[in-house]
Design a protein around this motif. Structure first.
Motif, PDB file in Angstrom:
ATOM      1  N   ASP A   1      -7.494   9.177  -8.687  1.00 60.22           N
ATOM      2  CA  ASP A   1      -8.627   7.934  -8.764  1.00 60.22           C
ATOM      3  C   ASP A   1      -7.898   6.819  -8.906  1.00 60.22           C
ATOM      4  N   GLN A   2      -6.742   6.483  -9.502  1.00 58.94           N
ATOM      5  CA  GLN A   2      -5.939   5.230  -9.481  1.00 58.94           C
ATOM      6  C   GLN A   2      -5.233   4.912  -8.117  1.00 58.94           C
ATOM      7  N   SER A   3      -4.758   6.055  -7.692  1.00 57.14           N
ATOM      8  CA  SER A   3      -4.223   5.725  -6.350  1.00 57.14           C
ATOM      9  C   SER A   3      -5.133   5.223  -5.379  1.00 57.14           C
ATOM     10  N   ARG A   4      -6.412   5.972  -5.384  1.00 58.78           N
ATOM     11  CA  ARG A   4      -7.579   5.476  -4.398  1.00 58.78           C
ATOM     12  C   ARG A   4      -7.794   4.079  -4.781  1.00 58.78           C
ATOM     13  N   GLU A   5      -7.823   3.680  -5.875  1.00 60.40           N
ATOM     14  CA  GLU A   5      -8.092   2.411  -6.237  1.00 60.40           C
ATOM     15  C   GLU A   5      -7.230   1.397  -5.840  1.00 60.40           C
ATOM     16  N   ALA A   6      -5.684   1.692  -6.215  1.00 61.96           N
ATOM     17  CA  ALA A   6      -4.623   0.667  -5.595  1.00 61.96           C
ATOM     18  C   ALA A   6      -4.669   0.695  -4.109  1.00 61.96           C
ATOM     19  N   LEU A   7      -5.065   1.763  -3.376  1.00 60.38           N
ATOM     20  CA  LEU A   7      -5.002   1.651  -2.203  1.00 60.38           C
ATOM     21  C   LEU A   7      -6.144   0.840  -1.494  1.00 60.38           C
TER      22      LEU A   7
ATOM     23  N   PHE B   1       0.928  -1.400   0.018  1.00 59.79           N
ATOM     24  CA  PHE B   1       0.187   0.015  -0.100  1.00 59.79           C
ATOM     25  C   PHE B   1       1.033   1.232   0.100  1.00 59.79           C
ATOM     26  N   ILE B   2       2.227   1.259   0.244  1.00 59.29           N
ATOM     27  CA  ILE B   2       3.030   2.436   0.478  1.00 59.29           C
ATOM     28  C   ILE B   2       2.698   3.354  -1.006  1.00 59.29           C
ATOM     29  N   PRO B   3       3.105   2.725  -2.174  1.00 60.70           N
ATOM     30  CA  PRO B   3       3.112   3.561  -3.386  1.00 60.70           C
ATOM     31  C   PRO B   3       1.889   4.428  -3.388  1.00 60.70           C
ATOM     32  N   SER B   4       0.618   3.459  -3.277  1.00 57.78           N
ATOM     33  CA  SER B   4      -0.656   4.168  -3.391  1.00 57.78           C
ATOM     34  C   SER B   4      -0.955   5.229  -2.405  1.00 57.78           C
ATOM     35  N   LEU B   5      -0.457   4.972  -1.122  1.00 64.01           N
ATOM     36  CA  LEU B   5      -0.709   6.031  -0.275  1.00 64.01           C
ATOM     37  C   LEU B   5      -0.096   7.296  -0.345  1.00 64.01           C
ATOM     38  N   VAL B   6       1.283   7.049  -0.827  1.00 61.95           N
ATOM     39  CA  VAL B   6       2.038   8.229  -0.995  1.00 61.95           C
ATOM     40  C   VAL B   6       1.448   9.202  -2.197  1.00 61.95           C
ATOM     41  N   LEU B   7       1.152   8.371  -3.238  1.00 59.49           N
ATOM     42  CA  LEU B   7       0.520   9.268  -4.541  1.00 59.49           C
ATOM     43  C   LEU B   7      -0.912   9.762  -4.049  1.00 59.49           C
TER      44      LEU B   7
END
Length: 119
Positions: free
Chosen positions: A53-59, A35-41
């Protein structure tokens, strides 16, 4: 007479190449770093709607994977957890690769089995 095709407007937003690359790296990083890259972005890139939107989906997907792995470890006592852990790991790999492929062309990607906890 008006042509009906002219009255409807296509509101297809174009996504820049830098945004596509960041989204691609986001999904690729989710395979290796969780979850670290998605949380940072998600916390840093609030100005780009596609990347947000994509970082929320990945998170959301990363949270789902963590919960699935936790359930697998708890069920390992009765030996079915080992199967659950393998299934979650394979699903994580497959859906992250699907995310990489979709975001490389600028399409929004939705994981079908993700819990939508962050909206």
């Amino acid at each position: 007479m008006e042509n009906p095709e002219n009255t409807t407007q296509n509101t297809v937003s174009t996504v820049s190449q830098d945004t596509k690359n960041l989204a691609l790296l986001l999904w690729l990083g989710t395979i290796f770093f969780g979850f670290i890259p998605s949380l940072v972005l998600y916390l840093v890139k609030k100005d780009d709607a596609y990347l947000l939107d994509q970082s929320r989906e990945a998170l959301n997907w990363s949270i789902t994977v963590v919960l699935g792995m936790l359930a697998g470890f708890l069920l390992a006592i009765i030996l079915i957890g080992i199967l659950v852990i393998w299934v979650v790991a394979i699903c994580n790999l497959v859906f992250c690769i699907m995310g990489v492929i979709a975001t490389s062309s600028g399409k929004p990607f939705r994981v079908p089995f993700a819990l939508r906890l962050i909206k």
